[in-house]
Design an enzyme around this catalytic site. Structure first.
Site, mmCIF file in Angstrom:
data_model
loop_
_atom_site.group_PDB
_atom_site.id
_atom_site.type_symbol
_atom_site.label_atom_id
_atom_site.label_comp_id
_atom_site.label_asym_id
_atom_site.label_seq_id
_atom_site.Cartn_x
_atom_site.Cartn_y
_atom_site.Cartn_z
ATOM 1 N N HIS A 194 -2.365 3.374 -1.023
ATOM 2 C CA HIS A 194 -3.582 3.329 -1.745
ATOM 3 C C HIS A 194 -3.489 2.838 -2.987
ATOM 4 C CE1 HIS A 194 -4.653 7.155 1.132
ATOM 5 N NE2 HIS A 194 -4.827 5.822 1.814
ATOM 6 N N GLU A 226 -7.301 -1.505 -8.176
ATOM 7 C CA GLU A 226 -6.897 -2.933 -8.592
ATOM 8 C C GLU A 226 -8.101 -3.557 -9.223
ATOM 9 O OE1 GLU A 226 -3.306 -4.557 -5.545
ATOM 10 O OE2 GLU A 226 -5.288 -5.758 -5.828
ATOM 11 N N ASN A 259 -10.397 3.241 9.419
ATOM 12 C CA ASN A 259 -10.069 4.174 10.509
ATOM 13 C C ASN A 259 -11.075 5.082 10.912
ATOM 14 O OD1 ASN A 259 -7.415 3.306 10.014
ATOM 15 N ND2 ASN A 259 -6.676 5.115 9.213
ATOM 16 N N GLY A 298 -8.067 -6.187 1.902
ATOM 17 C CA GLY A 298 -7.147 -5.886 0.827
ATOM 18 C C GLY A 298 -5.774 -6.542 1.035
ATOM 19 N N MET A 357 0.611 -5.694 -2.072
ATOM 20 C CA MET A 357 0.457 -5.442 -3.399
ATOM 21 C C MET A 357 0.774 -6.786 -4.267
ATOM 22 S SD MET A 357 2.819 -2.623 -5.560
ATOM 23 C CE MET A 357 4.395 -3.259 -5.413
ATOM 24 N N HIS A 372 -8.276 -5.852 8.749
ATOM 25 C CA HIS A 372 -8.512 -4.803 7.630
ATOM 26 C C HIS A 372 -7.583 -5.039 6.281
ATOM 27 C CE1 HIS A 372 -4.893 -2.659 8.588
ATOM 28 N NE2 HIS A 372 -5.294 -1.907 7.672
ATOM 29 N N GLY A 394 -1.314 -6.008 6.796
ATOM 30 C CA GLY A 394 -0.358 -5.527 7.956
ATOM 31 C C GLY A 394 1.208 -5.527 7.827
ATOM 32 N N LYS A 405 -0.845 2.182 -8.502
ATOM 33 C CA LYS A 405 -0.378 2.979 -7.334
ATOM 34 C C LYS A 405 -0.089 4.479 -7.529
ATOM 35 C CE LYS A 405 0.729 0.766 -4.187
ATOM 36 N NZ LYS A 405 0.058 0.332 -2.734
#
Length: 643
Positions: free
Chosen positions: A365, A368, A492, A540, A543, A566, A569, A642
């Site tokens: 999560h 940004e 989800n 997204g 990072m 999404h 991965g 973060k």
């Protein structure tokens, strides 16, 4: 950020030997008798024997396929040689006739012979191309290592029935050859309580009531029950159709919200650290973090039952004056899942969520501050309020926190007991499910939607805190900075939707776990503003890397029940990432690239290092090429917060 799980509030609880949640004060899974030691050794020996036999069978099938391809190639070579011989003979005949004929006839015959040679060359090139394509496909199929895996094209891999037992339909994975190698590597090296992603896609193909294929997106990787990036739909007209919590995940309605601004990159670069500190101060971060909006029991019930519209009735929430009524218009389902039933949410789940609304959590999560650095579809971007490179946006990623996690845990335990009383045969106990119209199935759907509404409100309060932070740093009203919601998407969730299947409109329950809805232009579920361009799809990256905004397409409706990827991965597990990366080095590298990062847990930076994930650009390009979403614009981070 491709993995929609929070290590404390989003990851599965501690598992028992069968891969189910361990018992806690709310109850747990029942144990099963274990085989005796001698019987275990015999069973292992039998498994090894069967595995050897299966491998030999696969090798024989692969060899037969290669031999067949060689035979076809030889036959095509003979056809090409015959065509060339015929062309040469015709040319020679034409030359002989030209000796006795007039100059004009010689010219005509020469032209005809030349044309035949050109045609023969074209036939030759076509045959060679077809031969090369077939040989490449045969080699590719052989490389996949199973007769049940078939490459359809550069973007799609088919999993045929028989790959695992009890498959009711085929599987379909959107993956380039390079991405497929990662999936095959996972198959070979995988261990632990969760099966590898390809097997999970195949296992899902065995769910009662499934319609169409079980599908995996390019960012797919193993998860609990369903793979993360796994999609399936079940036919609600089928009385045996089921809902599975594993097809939604622990972090229910984990999703992303994008805010735009009218600021430029140079406006934020000079105050990156101040902006990061202001956001970090306003949004509570970290595993288990409370310190969010303190809700009474009645307020929490209303939030779960009404979603975002509830927020507009409250004036005592943190940064509540920065929650704008128009925000809901540009959220999936307008921020309200109308089948929610808060009565189905346990007291344990309520207590975990009571002080967490408006908090980030941990794991992948984030919040940004990003800048637009590529625009692929200027017209669609302009509709979203993005009109130039260098424009500043803010991306927020979080979900339903501990409340959603507990809802999933509660119903997995309940459904595991239900499965033991039913006659349904599944390959994986983690796919525990219930018929949609059963009492427990309806109860789970009501609780899931309640957690989904909580997640919409969570991201709303986080967005309000971001607006507040920008006001503190830039001394301007957020409305003057045009800090409106571009869109908010779920990752989800399971939702009832209408789709055309085999030419017939069907009402289906679509499970999207680690996948995004991607509805096309003129779909009735889209707000008027986005009717001409299709739904914004927010992707997204990992990072420190870029993120994307896509738009939905008709191709997604035809192929994936209106769904696309999404995120990036995961490619590495968190434990592997900790061995490969140093948090200090990750932070220093990001700073060199102009990215200021602030985290509540320094160890998290190694777990979430960009190198632990797949290449998000490759993932997005695969979806674009397959036609299930369309690239619109790209963003890169300048400030990262973060947990």
């Amino acid at each position: 950020r491709g993995l929609c799980m929070d290590p404390s509030d989003g990851d599965p609880p501690v598992m028992d030997a069968k891969g189910m949640p361990e018992p806690d004060e709310q109850g747990g899974s029942e144990g099963e008798a274990q085989p005796e030691a001698g019987a275990g050794r015999s069973a292992k020996a039998e498994r090894r024997r069967r595995q050897k036999l299966a491998k030999r069978a696969r090798d024989r099938q692969a060899a037969a396929a290669a031999a067949e391809a060689d035979a076809e190639a030889e036959a095509e070579e003979e056809e090409v040689e015959e065509a060339q011989d015929e062309a040469s003979a015709t040319s020679a005949s034409a030359g002989g006739s030209a000796v006795a004929a007039s100059a004009q006839v010689q010219d005509q015959e020469g032209q005809q012979a030349g044309q035949r040679q050109v045609e023969a060359s074209e036939v030759d090139a076509s045959k060679q191309a077809k031969q090369k394509s077939r040989a490449s496909k045969a080699a590719g199929d052989q490389e996949l290592g199973s007769p049940f895996l078939e490459r359809l094209d550069d973007c799609r891999l088919r999993i045929k029935k028989g790959f695992v037992p009890n498959m009711r339909t085929d599987g379909l994975v959107f993956a380039t050859p390079e991405l497929t190698k990662l999936l095959l590597h996972e198959m070979k090296s995988h261990g632990g309580s969760m099966q590898p992603a390809l097997k999970q896609v195949a296992n899902v193909a065995g769910l009662p009531g499934i319609i169409g294929m079980s599908m995996g997106m390019p960012d797919i990787h193993c998860g609990y029950g369903f793979a993360i990036g796994n999609i399936c739909a079940v036919d609600t007209s089928n009385p045996d159709a089921v809902v599975s919590p594993g097809g939604v995940g622990f972090d229910i309605n984990c999703g992303v919200r994008l805010l735009r601004t009218n600021l430029n990159e140079e406006d934020v670069v000079k105050c990156r650290e101040s902006l990061a500190n202001a956001i970090f101060k306003n949004i509570p971060v970290g595993a288990g973090a409370g310190r969010g909006a303190v809700l009474s029991d009645d307020e929490l019930t209303q939030m779960m039952g009404r979603g975002m519209p509830f927020l507009y009735t409250k004036d005592n929430l943190p940064a509540g004056n920065f929650v704008w009524p128009e925000d809901a218009e540009h959220c999936e389902e307008r921020g309200f899942l109308n089948w929610a039933d808060p009565k189905c949410v346990s007291s344990r789940a309520r207590s975990r969520g009571k002080s967490q609304c408006g908090t980030m959590g941990a794991g992948n999560h984030y919040c940004e501050v990003q800048v637009v650095d590529e625009i692929h579809d200027p017209e669609a971007a302009k509709v979203m309020g993005v009109d130039r490179v260098g424009q500043v946006c803010v991306m927020i990623h979080s979900g339903s926190r501990g409340l959603g996690h507990q809802v999933c845990t509660d119903y997995l335990v309940e459904l595991d007991k239900e499965m033991k009383r039913s006659s349904v045969s599944l390959n994986d106990r983690q796919l525990a499910c219930a018929k949609i119209n059963s009492a427990v199935g309806q109860s789970y759907l009501g609780a899931m939607a309640s957690a989904g509404n909580f997640a919409f409100c969570n991201r709303s309060l986080m967005a309000a805190q971001v607006r507040k932070a920008f006001k503190e740093v830039f001394c301007r009203d957020p409305r003057d900075m045009d800090m409106h919601v571009v869109y908010d998407v779920c990752h989800n969730i399971a939702k009832f939707e209408e789709h055309v299947v085999d030419g017939e409109v069907k009402k289906v329950l679509v499970h999207r776990k680690g996948a995004t809805r991607a509805f096309p232009p003129h779909h009735p579920c889209l707000p008027p503003k986005y009717q001409p361009i299709g739904q914004p799809v927010i992707i997204g990256g990992s990072m420190g890397t870029c993120s994307y905004v896509l738009t939905g397409t008709e191709g997604s409706m035809a192929q994936t029940f209106g769904s696309t990827c999404h995120g990036a991965g995961r490619e590495m597990s968190r434990s592997h990432a900790l061995k490969e990366f140093s948090s200090g080095n990750v932070k220093a590298d990001m700073l060199k690239r102009g990215i200021f990062v602030k985290s509540g847990d320094s160890r998290l930076l190694a777990e979430e290092a960009g190198g632990a994930y797949k290449d998000v650009t490759q993932v997005v390009q695969t979806c674009h090429k397959a036609g299930i979403s369309k690239m619109c614009f790209r963003l890169r981070p300048v400030v990262v917060i973060k947990g």
